[in-house]
Design an enzyme around this catalytic site. Structure first.
Site, short mmCIF file in Angstrom:
data_model
loop_
_atom_site.label_atom_id
_atom_site.label_comp_id
_atom_site.label_asym_id
_atom_site.label_seq_id
_atom_site.Cartn_x
_atom_site.Cartn_y
_atom_site.Cartn_z
N LYS A 28 0.94 -1.35 0.16
CA LYS A 28 -0.20 -0.52 0.15
C LYS A 28 0.66 0.70 -0.41
O LYS A 28 1.84 1.73 1.42
CB LYS A 28 -0.99 -0.34 1.37
CG LYS A 28 -2.02 1.05 1.34
CD LYS A 28 -2.46 0.88 2.55
CE LYS A 28 -3.04 1.89 3.57
NZ LYS A 28 -4.11 3.39 2.15
N THR B 133 -2.10 7.09 0.02
CA THR B 133 -3.63 6.74 0.63
C THR B 133 -4.27 8.01 0.29
O THR B 133 -4.00 8.96 0.06
CB THR B 133 -3.11 7.13 2.48
OG1 THR B 133 -4.58 7.81 3.10
CG2 THR B 133 -2.87 8.44 2.99
N GLU C 107 -3.00 0.79 -3.38
CA GLU C 107 -4.06 0.92 -2.28
C GLU C 107 -4.19 -1.00 -1.97
O GLU C 107 -4.78 -1.55 -0.25
CB GLU C 107 -5.33 0.91 -1.99
CG GLU C 107 -5.87 2.93 -2.11
CD GLU C 107 -5.84 3.73 -0.53
OE1 GLU C 107 -5.61 2.51 0.46
OE2 GLU C 107 -5.92 4.52 -0.65
C1 LIG Z 1 -8.94 9.57 10.96
C2 LIG Z 1 -8.70 8.70 9.30
O1 LIG Z 1 -10.01 8.81 8.62
N1 LIG Z 1 -7.64 7.91 8.93
C3 LIG Z 1 -7.52 6.98 8.18
C4 LIG Z 1 -8.33 7.38 6.83
C5 LIG Z 1 -7.70 6.68 5.74
N2 LIG Z 1 -6.91 5.57 6.01
C6 LIG Z 1 -7.01 4.57 5.13
C7 LIG Z 1 -7.79 4.11 4.48
C8 LIG Z 1 -7.45 3.35 3.18
O2 LIG Z 1 -6.55 2.97 2.60
C9 LIG Z 1 -7.32 4.93 2.38
C10 LIG Z 1 -8.13 5.83 2.31
O3 LIG Z 1 -8.77 6.87 2.81
O4 LIG Z 1 -6.57 5.54 3.74
C11 LIG Z 1 -6.88 5.30 7.11
O5 LIG Z 1 -6.10 3.94 7.46
N3 LIG Z 1 -7.32 6.14 8.31
#
Ligand SMILES: CC(=O)Nc1ccn([C@H]2C[C@H](O)[C@@H](CO)O2)c(=O)n1
Length: 108
Positions: A25, A28, A78
């Site tokens: 990954k 994000t 991802e």
């Molecule tokens: C607090 C918060 O929003 N934390 C997050 C947001 C996104 N992610 C990850 C989930 C997906 O893999 C990507 C896309 O949003 O990012 C996360 O781990 N924590």
């Protein structure tokens, strides 16, 4: 005088930890409130749930993306399918169209 705050930490849901540490990954996708990461900086990475440190990431790029423009390449970065990625994002950021792709590299 204006001042710039450079974020030093990023959180991830703990279910993504192994994919980040294995290099599967590499991006994000965040909303506007988390679009302030600065390319060229390094952040400490903690689990969202427990605040447990698990690695450091170099921030490479931060680029805007519309939800409707997410594609298979984003999903691949991802380590998900595109329907899985869209479902995850809809769950975390329901109804948000304006998003940001944060591309990073694991600090070894
Ligand atoms: C607090 C918060 O929003 N934390 C997050 C947001 C996104 N992610 C990850 C989930 C997906 O893999 C990507 C896309 O949003 O990012 C996360 O781990 N924590």
């Amino acid at each position: 005088m204006s001042s710039t705050i450079i974020p030093m930490e990023m959180t991830f849901f703990s279910r993504f930890e192994s994919d980040i540490l294995s290099g599967k990954k590499t991006i994000t996708i965040r909303d506007e409130a988390e679009s302030y990461y600065v390319p060229g900086t390094t952040v400490d990475v903690l689990t969202y749930e427990e605040g447990r440190w698990f690695c450091r990431l170099n921030i490479l790029t931060v680029e805007p993306i519309a939800f409707n423009d997410l594609n298979d390449f984003h999903a691949q970065q991802e380590n998900m399918t595109l329907p899985e990625l869209k479902a995850v994002i809809n769950d975390i950021y329901p109804g948000i169209e304006k998003l940001y792709v944060v591309n990073y590299a694991l600090v070894k």
